[in-house]
Design a protein around this motif. Structure first.
Motif, short mmCIF file in Angstrom:
data_model
loop_
_atom_site.label_atom_id
_atom_site.label_comp_id
_atom_site.label_asym_id
_atom_site.label_seq_id
_atom_site.Cartn_x
_atom_site.Cartn_y
_atom_site.Cartn_z
N LEU A 5 21.19 -5.53 0.45
CA LEU A 5 19.90 -4.86 0.48
C LEU A 5 20.03 -3.39 0.10
O LEU A 5 20.82 -2.66 0.71
N TYR A 6 19.25 -2.97 -0.90
CA TYR A 6 19.17 -1.59 -1.32
C TYR A 6 17.70 -1.20 -1.42
O TYR A 6 16.83 -2.05 -1.65
N ILE A 7 17.42 0.08 -1.23
CA ILE A 7 16.05 0.56 -1.36
C ILE A 7 16.01 1.78 -2.28
O ILE A 7 17.02 2.46 -2.49
N ALA A 8 14.83 2.05 -2.82
CA ALA A 8 14.62 3.24 -3.64
C ALA A 8 13.16 3.67 -3.50
O ALA A 8 12.30 2.90 -3.05
N ASN A 9 12.90 4.89 -3.87
CA ASN A 9 11.53 5.46 -3.85
C ASN A 9 10.81 5.29 -2.51
O ASN A 9 9.63 4.92 -2.48
N PRO A 10 11.47 5.58 -1.38
CA PRO A 10 10.76 5.42 -0.09
C PRO A 10 9.70 6.51 0.10
O PRO A 10 9.97 7.69 -0.05
N LYS A 11 8.49 6.07 0.40
CA LYS A 11 7.36 6.98 0.63
C LYS A 11 6.75 6.69 1.99
O LYS A 11 6.89 5.59 2.54
N ILE A 12 6.03 7.69 2.52
CA ILE A 12 5.38 7.52 3.82
C ILE A 12 4.11 8.35 3.86
O ILE A 12 4.01 9.38 3.18
N ARG A 13 3.15 7.90 4.62
CA ARG A 13 1.91 8.66 4.84
C ARG A 13 1.46 8.42 6.28
O ARG A 13 1.72 7.36 6.87
N ASP A 15 -4.89 12.37 3.49
CA ASP A 15 -5.77 11.94 2.42
C ASP A 15 -5.24 10.63 1.83
O ASP A 15 -4.03 10.42 1.74
N ILE A 16 -6.12 9.76 1.41
CA ILE A 16 -5.73 8.43 0.97
C ILE A 16 -4.78 8.46 -0.22
O ILE A 16 -3.98 7.55 -0.42
N LYS A 17 -4.81 9.54 -0.99
CA LYS A 17 -3.96 9.63 -2.19
C LYS A 17 -2.57 10.19 -1.88
O LYS A 17 -1.69 10.18 -2.74
N ILE A 18 -2.36 10.67 -0.67
CA ILE A 18 -1.11 11.37 -0.35
C ILE A 18 -0.01 10.38 0.06
O ILE A 18 -0.19 9.55 0.94
N TRP A 19 1.13 10.51 -0.64
CA TRP A 19 2.36 9.83 -0.23
C TRP A 19 3.47 10.87 -0.24
O TRP A 19 3.65 11.58 -1.22
N ARG A 20 4.21 10.96 0.84
CA ARG A 20 5.32 11.91 0.92
C ARG A 20 6.65 11.16 0.83
O ARG A 20 6.73 9.99 1.20
N VAL A 32 -1.88 -0.64 7.29
CA VAL A 32 -2.41 -0.82 5.94
C VAL A 32 -3.91 -1.08 6.06
O VAL A 32 -4.34 -2.21 6.32
N SER A 33 -4.69 -0.03 5.91
CA SER A 33 -6.15 -0.15 6.03
C SER A 33 -6.72 -0.85 4.80
O SER A 33 -6.05 -1.00 3.77
N THR A 34 -7.97 -1.25 4.91
CA THR A 34 -8.66 -1.86 3.77
C THR A 34 -8.69 -0.93 2.58
O THR A 34 -8.49 -1.35 1.44
N GLU A 35 -8.89 0.37 2.84
CA GLU A 35 -8.96 1.36 1.76
C GLU A 35 -7.61 1.51 1.07
O GLU A 35 -7.54 1.58 -0.16
N ILE A 36 -6.54 1.57 1.86
CA ILE A 36 -5.20 1.69 1.29
C ILE A 36 -4.84 0.45 0.49
O ILE A 36 -4.28 0.53 -0.61
N LEU A 37 -5.16 -0.71 1.04
CA LEU A 37 -4.87 -1.95 0.34
C LEU A 37 -5.60 -2.03 -0.98
O LEU A 37 -5.03 -2.42 -2.01
N LYS A 38 -6.86 -1.64 -0.97
CA LYS A 38 -7.66 -1.67 -2.20
C LYS A 38 -7.08 -0.73 -3.25
O LYS A 38 -7.07 -1.03 -4.45
N GLN A 39 -6.56 0.40 -2.79
CA GLN A 39 -5.98 1.38 -3.72
C GLN A 39 -4.64 0.92 -4.26
O GLN A 39 -4.38 1.02 -5.48
#
Length: 207
Positions: A135-143, A148-153, A194-201
């Motif tokens: 198992l490997y991971i890449a591009n981990p993001k969090i909010r 704001d719905i567009k923000i990923w850190r 995972v809200s409905t808004e996040i899922l839709k986006q």
């Protein structure tokens, strides 16, 4: 003689272009909705390999029978798709609701190559070793849910991924390269709150 050489070169160039015609892996790995735009853009050719469902005149997705059933949440292609030295043989699309732990959504490709070979081919990614050879991971993001719905850190936590539970009131997003029992997966994940808004986006293919 010259004519034959030119014809041969054109044939070889056509073959190479055909082999790498689908930049689907490159559009998948950032784990953004642009992947579904790329599926739409290539829908006519992709339909030769698998079933494509069109959402609108800009989005489409590869269909599985049932993303909520682990026996029906993947599909093998009629014929493989080639990316560099990788052979993409299918598509995986899974959804799980684990209650207080959170919701988990996975989507991406089944690849008929060794996991280390996949990792080395995709060496433009900054892979993090979670389980050597497994198992490997890449591009981990969090909010946070208040962001704001567009923000990923960038998720700089030392432990992230499907083996852990997302922190309370957060949503994680990351790329996973996983060696499974029956298939090797290169998949995106969105998990936690995972809200409905996040899922839709993030997953416009889910209606």
């Amino acid at each position: 003689m010259l004519k034959n050489i030119v014809t041969l070169l054109l044939f070889c160039c056509s073959f190479v272009a055909s082999a790498d015609k689908y930049p689907l892996i490159e559009s998948l790995v950032p784990c953004t909705p642009n992947f579904f735009k790329m599926v739409y853009a290539n829908k006519n050719e992709l339909q030769k390999h698998t079933n494509i469902n069109i959402v609108n005149d800009n989005l489409a997705y590869i269909a599985v029978e049932n993303r909520n059933d682990n026996k029906k949440n993947y599909v093998y292609f009629k014929t493989p798709i080639t990316y560099k030295n990788l052979t993409i043989i299918g598509y995986y699309d899974s959804a799980m609701d684990l209650g207080k732990i959170g919701k988990y959504y996975f989507w991406g490709f089944i690849i008929d190559n060794d996991i280390i070979q996949i990792k080395n081919t995709l060496n433009f990614l900054d892979w993090k070793n979670m389980e050597q050879g497994l198992l490997y991971i890449a591009n981990p993001k969090i909010r946070h849910i208040d962001d704001d719905i567009k923000i990923w850190r960038d998720n700089t936590g030392t432990v992230v991924g499907v083996k852990t539970i997302p922190a309370p009131e957060t949503t994680e997003k990351l790329l996973l390269l996983e060696k499974g029992t029956n298939m090797n997966l290169l998949i995106c994940s969105i998990q936690g709150v995972v809200s409905t808004e996040i899922l839709k986006q993030e997953r416009p293919d889910i209606q």
